[in-house]
Design a protein around this motif. Structure first.
Motif, PDB file in Angstrom:
ATOM      1  N   LEU A 101     -15.260  36.183 -34.901  1.00  0.00           N
ATOM      2  CA  LEU A 101     -16.234  35.099 -34.926  1.00  0.00           C
ATOM      3  C   LEU A 101     -17.632  35.589 -34.540  1.00  0.00           C
ATOM      4  O   LEU A 101     -18.626  34.885 -34.757  1.00  0.00           O
ATOM      5  CB  LEU A 101     -15.787  33.982 -33.982  1.00  0.00           C
ATOM      6  N   ARG A 147     -20.291  35.859 -37.456  1.00  0.00           N
ATOM      7  CA  ARG A 147     -20.820  34.720 -38.208  1.00  0.00           C
ATOM      8  C   ARG A 147     -22.348  34.750 -38.207  1.00  0.00           C
ATOM      9  O   ARG A 147     -22.980  35.242 -37.271  1.00  0.00           O
ATOM     10  CB  ARG A 147     -20.297  33.405 -37.645  1.00  0.00           C
ATOM     11  N   SER A 187     -19.894  31.356 -41.106  1.00  0.00           N
ATOM     12  CA  SER A 187     -21.041  30.724 -40.475  1.00  0.00           C
ATOM     13  C   SER A 187     -20.601  29.493 -39.695  1.00  0.00           C
ATOM     14  O   SER A 187     -19.532  28.921 -39.959  1.00  0.00           O
ATOM     15  CB  SER A 187     -22.079  30.328 -41.542  1.00  0.00           C
ATOM     16  N   TYR A 188     -21.434  29.116 -38.734  1.00  0.00           N
ATOM     17  CA  TYR A 188     -21.250  27.841 -38.039  1.00  0.00           C
ATOM     18  C   TYR A 188     -22.563  27.079 -38.121  1.00  0.00           C
ATOM     19  O   TYR A 188     -23.595  27.526 -37.601  1.00  0.00           O
ATOM     20  CB  TYR A 188     -20.855  28.043 -36.580  1.00  0.00           C
ATOM     21  N   ASP A 189     -22.546  25.966 -38.828  1.00  0.00           N
ATOM     22  CA  ASP A 189     -23.741  25.133 -38.886  1.00  0.00           C
ATOM     23  C   ASP A 189     -23.357  23.697 -39.196  1.00  0.00           C
ATOM     24  O   ASP A 189     -22.313  23.428 -39.796  1.00  0.00           O
ATOM     25  CB  ASP A 189     -24.756  25.673 -39.910  1.00  0.00           C
ATOM     26  N   LEU A 218     -17.412  25.013 -38.860  1.00  0.00           N
ATOM     27  CA  LEU A 218     -17.160  26.436 -39.040  1.00  0.00           C
ATOM     28  C   LEU A 218     -16.801  26.651 -40.507  1.00  0.00           C
ATOM     29  O   LEU A 218     -15.868  26.038 -41.027  1.00  0.00           O
ATOM     30  CB  LEU A 218     -16.011  26.897 -38.146  1.00  0.00           C
ATOM     31  N   ARG A 219     -17.551  27.532 -41.181  1.00  0.00           N
ATOM     32  CA  ARG A 219     -17.369  27.774 -42.612  1.00  0.00           C
ATOM     33  C   ARG A 219     -16.843  29.195 -42.811  1.00  0.00           C
ATOM     34  O   ARG A 219     -17.409  30.162 -42.294  1.00  0.00           O
ATOM     35  CB  ARG A 219     -18.693  27.615 -43.352  1.00  0.00           C
ATOM     36  N   TRP A 240     -13.361  24.721 -44.239  1.00  0.00           N
ATOM     37  CA  TRP A 240     -14.250  24.069 -43.275  1.00  0.00           C
ATOM     38  C   TRP A 240     -13.446  23.487 -42.115  1.00  0.00           C
ATOM     39  O   TRP A 240     -12.509  22.706 -42.312  1.00  0.00           O
ATOM     40  CB  TRP A 240     -15.042  22.951 -43.958  1.00  0.00           C
ATOM     41  N   GLU A 264     -19.064  23.668 -30.932  1.00  0.00           N
ATOM     42  CA  GLU A 264     -19.200  25.056 -30.492  1.00  0.00           C
ATOM     43  C   GLU A 264     -18.421  25.302 -29.205  1.00  0.00           C
ATOM     44  O   GLU A 264     -17.839  26.379 -29.017  1.00  0.00           O
ATOM     45  CB  GLU A 264     -20.675  25.394 -30.295  1.00  0.00           C
ATOM     46  N   LEU A 295     -14.820  25.617 -30.102  1.00  0.00           N
ATOM     47  CA  LEU A 295     -14.577  26.841 -30.855  1.00  0.00           C
ATOM     48  C   LEU A 295     -14.362  28.034 -29.937  1.00  0.00           C
ATOM     49  O   LEU A 295     -13.621  28.971 -30.283  1.00  0.00           O
ATOM     50  CB  LEU A 295     -15.745  27.102 -31.812  1.00  0.00           C
TER      51      LEU A 295
END
Length: 357
Positions: free
Chosen positions: A201, A204, A264-266, A270-271, A321, A326, A329
């Motif tokens: 992770l 990312r 990525s995380y946005d 989480l993608r 997804w 966060e 996570l």
């Protein structure tokens, strides 16, 4: 005549119905299926011109001493087929591999078959040595049908017999011909590998580049889709346009790759994006999941898939997804089960089983 000999043999058989019923009750709904798939085929009436399908009936107890491997297999995976094991070998050999029908039962619009595959006698190639995949290439043809729903599941590989066994179940929109069945398998994938890997992770990226694509597959409930911010038209099932990450380094190697191409995380999600390569003669996929310290797994809340053209070849991509904060996570590690099934053999095996009169 086979039919007369079969009838004499069958008339001498007295099946203990109580024991048979106990066997069926014990089996219950525990029929083992590994990686069973759902196959939906819509065929135009004009194309469905092959007439087809069915089988000889022979009581399993009589055959138990002669074919103990089949007896054990049927008892383990499909006890309801106990009276439908074939009394003789019905097979076809193509591309160094022999396909054999071990048991088959047709009832109205439903057909159930146990198939085996083995290296052909005298073949110098060791192609059958473990798990196989039919890659949705099986058919039980039925004259006049318009739609078929079916599933195929790998059962097991018998190292002593050098046989890989499959179970196929087909439901047609038309009643099967009760005189004969025609079964076809066009290809096999003979190499299957699987490996669990940790996906860091820490790798990312923030604010990834994006592109809009029309997806050809979506998973996840409506409620969870409504919480995903990447659908361009909400959760419109007509257009299904989505924003996906665009961080791929385009090259020819993508055609046979299985790799993570974006992380990525946005926007609270989480993608995880994966490239599955060219899928014409191989099945590649990564099962993405989060795992906590207790070993409990968490699967994606939603996933989408789409195709890209790279030098004229179609390449399959997926993006998974997870709706997760966060803080939450931080309690997980990200894992992927990398599965590759390739070693394609195009054989076009065909078998017609005929009762005759």
């Amino acid at each position: 005549m086979f039919q007369e000999e079969y009838k004499k043999a069958y008339d001498r058989i007295i099946v203990n119905q109580a024991k048979l019923q106990d066997l069926l009750i014990q089996a219950g709904e525990g029929v083992a299926r590994k990686e069973s798939r759902l196959l939906i085929l819509i065929r135009p009436l004009a194309v469905s011109v092959l007439s087809l399908c069915l089988v000889c009936v022979f009581a399993l107890p009589v055959l138990a001493k002669q074919i103990p491997a089949v007896y054990r297999l049927v008892q383990k995976f499909a006890p309801a087929l106990a009276e439908y094991v074939l009394p003789e070998e019905v097979s076809d050999t193509q591309s160094g591999i022999t396909m054999q029908v071990e048991a088959i039962h047709v009832n109205w619009n439903k057909a159930e078959v146990i198939l085996s595959f083995r290296d052909a006698e005298g073949s110098r190639r060791d192609q059958i040595n473990g798990k196989l995949d039919l890659y949705d290439s099986y058919r039980i043809y039925n004259y006049g049908e318009r739609a078929v729903i079916g599933g195929a599941g790998f059962l097991e590989y018998d190292e002593i017999e050098d046989k890989a066994y499959f179970r196929i179940e087909i439901t047609s929109d038309r009643i099967f011909d009760q005189d004969k069945v025609r079964l076809a398998v066009t290809r096999l994938l003979t190499r299957c590998t699987e490996e669990e890997r940790i996906i860091s992770l820490e790798e990312r990226i923030d604010n990834p580049k994006e592109t809009v694509r029309q997806c050809n597959g979506i998973t996840g409930t409506i409620e969870k889709r409504e919480r995903i911010p990447f659908f361009e038209d909400g959760i419109n099932d007509t257009t299904r346009m989505v924003r996906v990450m665009d961080e791929v380094e385009w090259n020819d190697a993508l055609a046979e790759s299985l790799t993570i191409t974006g992380l990525s995380y946005d926007e609270g999600v989480l993608r995880v994006q994966q490239c599955r390569g060219n899928f014409s003669e191989a099945d590649r996929h990564i099962r993405i999941y989060l795992k906590d310290k207790e070993g409990e797994e968490r699967i994606p809340d939603c996933s989408v898939g789409w195709k890209e053209k790279v030098n004229g070849e179609e390449i399959l991509f997926d993006e998974d997804w997870f709706i997760i904060s966060e803080e939450e996570l931080e309690q997980y590690e990200l894992f992927g089960m990398f599965s590759i099934t390739d070693g394609c053999v195009n054989g076009n095996w065909e078998i017609t089983i005929n009762l005759g009169k």
